[in-house]
Design a protein around this motif. Structure first.
Motif, PDB file in Angstrom:
ATOM      1  N   LEU A  37       0.849  -1.196   0.000  1.00 38.72           N
ATOM      2  CA  LEU A  37       0.000   0.000   0.000  1.00 38.72           C
ATOM      3  C   LEU A  37       0.878   1.237   0.000  1.00 38.72           C
ATOM      4  O   LEU A  37       1.654   1.450   0.936  1.00 38.72           O
ATOM      5  CB  LEU A  37      -0.911   0.000   1.226  1.00 38.72           C
ATOM      6  N   ARG A  38       0.786   2.011  -1.074  1.00 36.25           N
ATOM      7  CA  ARG A  38       1.582   3.232  -1.217  1.00 36.25           C
ATOM      8  C   ARG A  38       0.716   4.368  -1.727  1.00 36.25           C
ATOM      9  O   ARG A  38      -0.213   4.157  -2.510  1.00 36.25           O
ATOM     10  CB  ARG A  38       2.714   3.052  -2.230  1.00 36.25           C
ATOM     11  N   LEU A  39       1.071   5.569  -1.297  1.00 38.98           N
ATOM     12  CA  LEU A  39       0.558   6.792  -1.909  1.00 38.98           C
ATOM     13  C   LEU A  39       1.617   7.275  -2.884  1.00 38.98           C
ATOM     14  O   LEU A  39       2.807   7.300  -2.548  1.00 38.98           O
ATOM     15  CB  LEU A  39       0.328   7.875  -0.849  1.00 38.98           C
ATOM     16  N   TRP A  40       1.199   7.631  -4.085  1.00 39.43           N
ATOM     17  CA  TRP A  40       2.109   8.138  -5.123  1.00 39.43           C
ATOM     18  C   TRP A  40       1.650   9.532  -5.528  1.00 39.43           C
ATOM     19  O   TRP A  40       0.494   9.711  -5.917  1.00 39.43           O
ATOM     20  CB  TRP A  40       2.070   7.244  -6.363  1.00 39.43           C
ATOM     21  N   ARG A  41       2.549  10.512  -5.445  1.00 39.33           N
ATOM     22  CA  ARG A  41       2.266  11.862  -5.927  1.00 39.33           C
ATOM     23  C   ARG A  41       2.959  12.000  -7.279  1.00 39.33           C
ATOM     24  O   ARG A  41       4.181  12.087  -7.364  1.00 39.33           O
ATOM     25  CB  ARG A  41       2.757  12.920  -4.961  1.00 39.33           C
ATOM     26  N   VAL A  42       2.146  11.999  -8.339  1.00 37.78           N
ATOM     27  CA  VAL A  42       2.667  12.056  -9.705  1.00 37.78           C
ATOM     28  C   VAL A  42       2.534  13.490 -10.198  1.00 37.78           C
ATOM     29  O   VAL A  42       1.422  13.980 -10.431  1.00 37.78           O
ATOM     30  CB  VAL A  42       1.923  11.065 -10.624  1.00 37.78           C
ATOM     31  N   SER A  43       3.662  14.159 -10.336  1.00 35.53           N
ATOM     32  CA  SER A  43       3.683  15.553 -10.774  1.00 35.53           C
ATOM     33  C   SER A  43       3.499  15.639 -12.282  1.00 35.53           C
ATOM     34  O   SER A  43       3.694  14.654 -13.002  1.00 35.53           O
ATOM     35  CB  SER A  43       5.008  16.203 -10.371  1.00 35.53           C
ATOM     36  N   PRO A  44       3.145  16.825 -12.793  1.00 33.46           N
ATOM     37  CA  PRO A  44       3.018  16.995 -14.243  1.00 33.46           C
ATOM     38  C   PRO A  44       4.280  16.530 -14.972  1.00 33.46           C
ATOM     39  O   PRO A  44       5.400  16.831 -14.551  1.00 33.46           O
ATOM     40  CB  PRO A  44       2.802  18.503 -14.401  1.00 33.46           C
ATOM     41  N   GLY A  45       4.089  15.753 -16.017  1.00 34.06           N
ATOM     42  CA  GLY A  45       5.196  15.249 -16.815  1.00 34.06           C
ATOM     43  C   GLY A  45       5.846  13.986 -16.275  1.00 34.06           C
ATOM     44  O   GLY A  45       6.787  13.481 -16.874  1.00 34.06           O
ATOM     45  N   GLN A  46       5.355  13.448 -15.172  1.00 35.97           N
ATOM     46  CA  GLN A  46       5.943  12.250 -14.582  1.00 35.97           C
ATOM     47  C   GLN A  46       5.122  11.003 -14.893  1.00 35.97           C
ATOM     48  O   GLN A  46       3.947  11.082 -15.238  1.00 35.97           O
ATOM     49  CB  GLN A  46       6.049  12.380 -13.066  1.00 35.97           C
ATOM     50  N   ALA A  47       5.772   9.859 -14.711  1.00 32.17           N
ATOM     51  CA  ALA A  47       5.122   8.560 -14.892  1.00 32.17           C
ATOM     52  C   ALA A  47       5.754   7.554 -13.941  1.00 32.17           C
ATOM     53  O   ALA A  47       6.935   7.662 -13.601  1.00 32.17           O
ATOM     54  CB  ALA A  47       5.282   8.069 -16.330  1.00 32.17           C
ATOM     55  N   ILE A  48       4.963   6.599 -13.524  1.00 35.03           N
ATOM     56  CA  ILE A  48       5.478   5.430 -12.826  1.00 35.03           C
ATOM     57  C   ILE A  48       5.951   4.476 -13.923  1.00 35.03           C
ATOM     58  O   ILE A  48       5.307   4.362 -14.969  1.00 35.03           O
ATOM     59  CB  ILE A  48       4.367   4.791 -11.961  1.00 35.03           C
ATOM     60  N   GLN A  56       0.742 -10.321  -8.192  1.00 35.50           N
ATOM     61  CA  GLN A  56       0.027  -9.280  -7.458  1.00 35.50           C
ATOM     62  C   GLN A  56      -1.081  -8.634  -8.279  1.00 35.50           C
ATOM     63  O   GLN A  56      -0.860  -8.203  -9.399  1.00 35.50           O
ATOM     64  CB  GLN A  56       1.026  -8.215  -7.011  1.00 35.50           C
ATOM     65  N   THR A  57      -2.275  -8.569  -7.691  1.00 35.32           N
ATOM     66  CA  THR A  57      -3.381  -7.785  -8.232  1.00 35.32           C
ATOM     67  C   THR A  57      -3.326  -6.423  -7.559  1.00 35.32           C
ATOM     68  O   THR A  57      -3.109  -6.335  -6.350  1.00 35.32           O
ATOM     69  CB  THR A  57      -4.732  -8.456  -7.937  1.00 35.32           C
ATOM     70  N   GLU A  58      -3.515  -5.349  -8.331  1.00 34.75           N
ATOM     71  CA  GLU A  58      -3.451  -4.011  -7.762  1.00 34.75           C
ATOM     72  C   GLU A  58      -4.753  -3.262  -7.990  1.00 34.75           C
ATOM     73  O   GLU A  58      -5.406  -3.427  -9.024  1.00 34.75           O
ATOM     74  CB  GLU A  58      -2.310  -3.195  -8.390  1.00 34.75           C
ATOM     75  N   ILE A  59      -5.088  -2.413  -7.015  1.00 37.50           N
ATOM     76  CA  ILE A  59      -6.186  -1.466  -7.158  1.00 37.50           C
ATOM     77  C   ILE A  59      -5.561  -0.079  -7.170  1.00 37.50           C
ATOM     78  O   ILE A  59      -4.791   0.278  -6.267  1.00 37.50           O
ATOM     79  CB  ILE A  59      -7.214  -1.589  -6.027  1.00 37.50           C
ATOM     80  N   SER A  83     -11.668   4.071  -9.167  1.00 34.04           N
ATOM     81  CA  SER A  83     -10.608   3.080  -9.015  1.00 34.04           C
ATOM     82  C   SER A  83     -10.596   2.108 -10.179  1.00 34.04           C
ATOM     83  O   SER A  83     -11.592   1.931 -10.872  1.00 34.04           O
ATOM     84  CB  SER A  83     -10.756   2.336  -7.687  1.00 34.04           C
ATOM     85  N   VAL A  84      -9.438   1.490 -10.363  1.00 31.04           N
ATOM     86  CA  VAL A  84      -9.228   0.514 -11.426  1.00 31.04           C
ATOM     87  C   VAL A  84      -8.516  -0.687 -10.810  1.00 31.04           C
ATOM     88  O   VAL A  84      -7.514  -0.521 -10.102  1.00 31.04           O
ATOM     89  CB  VAL A  84      -8.351   1.097 -12.559  1.00 31.04           C
ATOM     90  N   LEU A  85      -9.013  -1.878 -11.065  1.00 34.97           N
ATOM     91  CA  LEU A  85      -8.348  -3.101 -10.637  1.00 34.97           C
ATOM     92  C   LEU A  85      -7.538  -3.633 -11.812  1.00 34.97           C
ATOM     93  O   LEU A  85      -8.067  -3.748 -12.918  1.00 34.97           O
ATOM     94  CB  LEU A  85      -9.372  -4.147 -10.185  1.00 34.97           C
ATOM     95  N   ILE A 106      -2.294   3.179  -4.229  1.00 36.52           N
ATOM     96  CA  ILE A 106      -2.176   1.922  -4.952  1.00 36.52           C
ATOM     97  C   ILE A 106      -1.985   0.801  -3.937  1.00 36.52           C
ATOM     98  O   ILE A 106      -1.062   0.836  -3.118  1.00 36.52           O
ATOM     99  CB  ILE A 106      -1.020   1.953  -5.970  1.00 36.52           C
ATOM    100  N   ALA A 107      -2.899  -0.170  -3.990  1.00 34.43           N
ATOM    101  CA  ALA A 107      -2.874  -1.315  -3.075  1.00 34.43           C
ATOM    102  C   ALA A 107      -2.698  -2.584  -3.890  1.00 34.43           C
ATOM    103  O   ALA A 107      -3.281  -2.727  -4.965  1.00 34.43           O
ATOM    104  CB  ALA A 107      -4.178  -1.387  -2.286  1.00 34.43           C
ATOM    105  N   GLY A 108      -1.886  -3.504  -3.375  1.00 40.41           N
ATOM    106  CA  GLY A 108      -1.657  -4.755  -4.079  1.00 40.41           C
ATOM    107  C   GLY A 108      -1.628  -5.947  -3.142  1.00 40.41           C
ATOM    108  O   GLY A 108      -1.110  -5.865  -2.038  1.00 40.41           O
ATOM    109  N   VAL A 109      -2.228  -7.056  -3.618  1.00 43.74           N
ATOM    110  CA  VAL A 109      -2.183  -8.324  -2.891  1.00 43.74           C
ATOM    111  C   VAL A 109      -2.011  -9.460  -3.888  1.00 43.74           C
ATOM    112  O   VAL A 109      -2.521  -9.381  -4.990  1.00 43.74           O
ATOM    113  CB  VAL A 109      -3.455  -8.584  -2.035  1.00 43.74           C
ATOM    114  N   PRO A 110      -1.319 -10.528  -3.545  1.00 47.81           N
ATOM    115  CA  PRO A 110      -0.444 -10.578  -2.381  1.00 47.81           C
ATOM    116  C   PRO A 110       0.761  -9.679  -2.621  1.00 47.81           C
ATOM    117  O   PRO A 110       1.132  -9.439  -3.770  1.00 47.81           O
ATOM    118  CB  PRO A 110      -0.036 -12.055  -2.313  1.00 47.81           C
TER     119      PRO A 110
END
Length: 148
Positions: A37-48, A56-59, A83-85, A106-110
């Motif tokens: 479980l993480r919080l991501w702050r995506v600034s303009p022009g950025q990408a993960i 792992q399944t993520e929401i 949200s998107v799974l 973003i949450a992921g299990v397992p």
């Protein structure tokens, strides 16, 4: 003790990928390993980084801003509190082609640990990151000839 609290002022935010996106690992800081479980702050022009997970399944839950997420070849625009799974093996990438920050939970299990040794990482890198860890989506890639 029956609970733990992590106050916003105590959260450790740091960039943890080559693209410089800052995030805070909530589960690690709370001492819980049953969920990623993480919080991501995506600034303009950025990408993960564009990536996949083996198990792992993520929401992806957009908390603030305008959300853009590509899953495989499908481009999604997400409104706040939507949200998107995303299932394992699906390639995904969050990015920001707007002029304001986007905050994602973003949450992921397992929880899925990435390989720890250089040899293990090298063996899995191409599979986990099919375009490399620094590839931007076409909406942000200055070399692609497209603009946001």
């Amino acid at each position: 003790m029956g609970f733990r609290i992590l106050r916003v002022a105590d959260q450790l935010w740091r960039p943890t990928n080559p693209l410089g996106v800052i995030n805070t690992n909530l589960t690690s800081q709370l001492g819980f390993d049953g969920l990623a479980l993480r919080l991501w702050r995506v600034s303009p022009g950025q990408a993960i980084p564009r990536h996949r997970h083996q198990f792992q399944t993520e929401i992806y839950l957009l908390l603030e801003g305008a959300g853009r997420l590509r899953v495989e070849d499908t481009l999604l625009s997400v409104d706040p509190i939507s949200s998107v799974l995303v299932e394992p093996e699906s390639v995904r990438q969050v990015f920001n082609d707007t002029d304001a920050d986007a905050l994602w939970l973003i949450a992921g299990v397992p929880p899925e640990a990435f390989p720890l040794t250089p040899d293990q990482h090298a063996a899995w890198r191409d599979r986990l990151y099919p375009d490399g860890v620094e590839a931007l989506p076409p909406e942000l890639d200055a070399n692609s000839g497209t603009t946001a």
